[in-house]
Design an enzyme around this catalytic site. Sequence first.
Site, mmCIF file in Angstrom:
data_model
loop_
_atom_site.group_PDB
_atom_site.id
_atom_site.type_symbol
_atom_site.label_atom_id
_atom_site.label_comp_id
_atom_site.label_asym_id
_atom_site.label_seq_id
_atom_site.Cartn_x
_atom_site.Cartn_y
_atom_site.Cartn_z
ATOM 1 N N GLU A 7 41.273 41.297 40.823
ATOM 2 C CA GLU A 7 40.520 42.348 41.524
ATOM 3 C C GLU A 7 39.182 41.831 42.047
ATOM 4 O OE1 GLU A 7 41.970 44.982 42.367
ATOM 5 O OE2 GLU A 7 43.720 44.728 41.068
ATOM 6 N N HIS A 66 36.618 39.357 48.896
ATOM 7 C CA HIS A 66 37.143 39.352 50.263
ATOM 8 C C HIS A 66 36.516 40.490 51.068
ATOM 9 C CE1 HIS A 66 41.055 38.652 52.820
ATOM 10 N NE2 HIS A 66 39.953 38.442 53.504
ATOM 11 N N HIS A 121 39.829 40.483 45.459
ATOM 12 C CA HIS A 121 39.834 41.540 46.472
ATOM 13 C C HIS A 121 38.401 41.960 46.821
ATOM 14 C CE1 HIS A 121 44.080 42.217 46.811
ATOM 15 N NE2 HIS A 121 44.236 42.567 45.543
#
Length: 428
Positions: A218, A224, A221
């Site tokens: 996570e 990003h 993510h």
Amino acid sequence: YSMLESVDLKLGEITDEKGEKVALTHGLFGKLRDSRDRRVRSDAFATLHGAFEGMGNTIASLYAGSVRSDVFGTRARGFESSLDRALFSDNLSRSIYTGLIDAVHSRLPAYHRYLELRRRILGVDKLHIYDTYLPIVDMPEREYTYEQACDIVRQNLAPLGEQYLGDLDRLLEGGWVDVYETPGKATGAYATGVYGVHPYMLLNFVGNLNDVFTLAHEAGHCMHTFYSDKQPYMNKDYPIFLAEIASTVNENILMRGMIDRCDVSTAQGRREKAYLINRFLEEYKGTVFRQTMFAEFELKVHEMAERGEPLTGETLCGVYQELLCVYFGPDVEIDDYMRWEWARIPHFYRAFYVYKYATGFSAAAAISRGLSKEGNVKRYLDFLSAGGSDYPAETLKRAGIDLTVPTPVNEALDEFESLLGEFEGLLK
């Protein structure tokens, strides 16, 4: 379909390891398929797939309608095939999809070798699919505090460089993470972004090794999203084709770091390394081999519909059973109920999506292997910062990965074979 599968469909009951009757649920199935009691695993698989078989004609009709809708849209918009239509918005070539299938087919002997090794370790005469999920190397379950998990993630993500680690600290220490389970909180784990603010992460941390990897995943993510927010608002969202790469890069780096730190001079260290490599091999199995089989099923079914062939429970089961035989090989027993497995895969209602798991894993593996080369960390941060400013294959080239050629997938499958050889050596 989702209402039928998640709400109305009753999966039945089985007798658990303690001899008690329990109502089977999707969540409980995930636990029972790892049971050391083979009878429990077998019953769980037979009961679950039997429930879907009992609604097989209804589910086949629902899925056939979804496929016919794809074909209608394909013809209405002048595409040659449903696959071409699905790839169009991302400007991807058909060869990315078919090349993935061809590459995986060429390495099925290595996968079959892994399955045969699993059969020998489990000590069964014939391997069934219900034997292919439980860990084959046992390790005492360790407990981690959240602070320890953060330290492990930081330590192993060091190859991503000082800038990334500094921004990661802002995520972990800035109040951006909802860590623990509380009443009424959503289950699972996910990351979301708020443009102009920062990303948020939801966890339900209980302190096992899975939670450490979930934190790294996570965080990928979140980072990003954090870097993509440098783009103007209209370009901030990275496409689904790229969405799992950053999270999988983090998991791969964490896995490699933990494997490298095992002390193989001791029996405990060798066993820990074998456990971690087995976990890595299982990620390949679930993300590359399994998802590619799903992708091939979707392709074959859509091609049948485009030729005007009927999509019924029997024809869909026929296609799926053939693929099970190809992917699992002649030495694995394919129980008759397994041909209904396609009926419980919700991703099929979002056509030509699952292959992105396999290509994303292959790209992430290539990125994480190459970070030690000069300039690759900067290229990777450039990739993270691109958001949706270009087509996904072009964005990925910023990280030095070209999925329009088969090299990244083949190199990932090379690594699978290499890990398998190392795993075999550790078990001697």
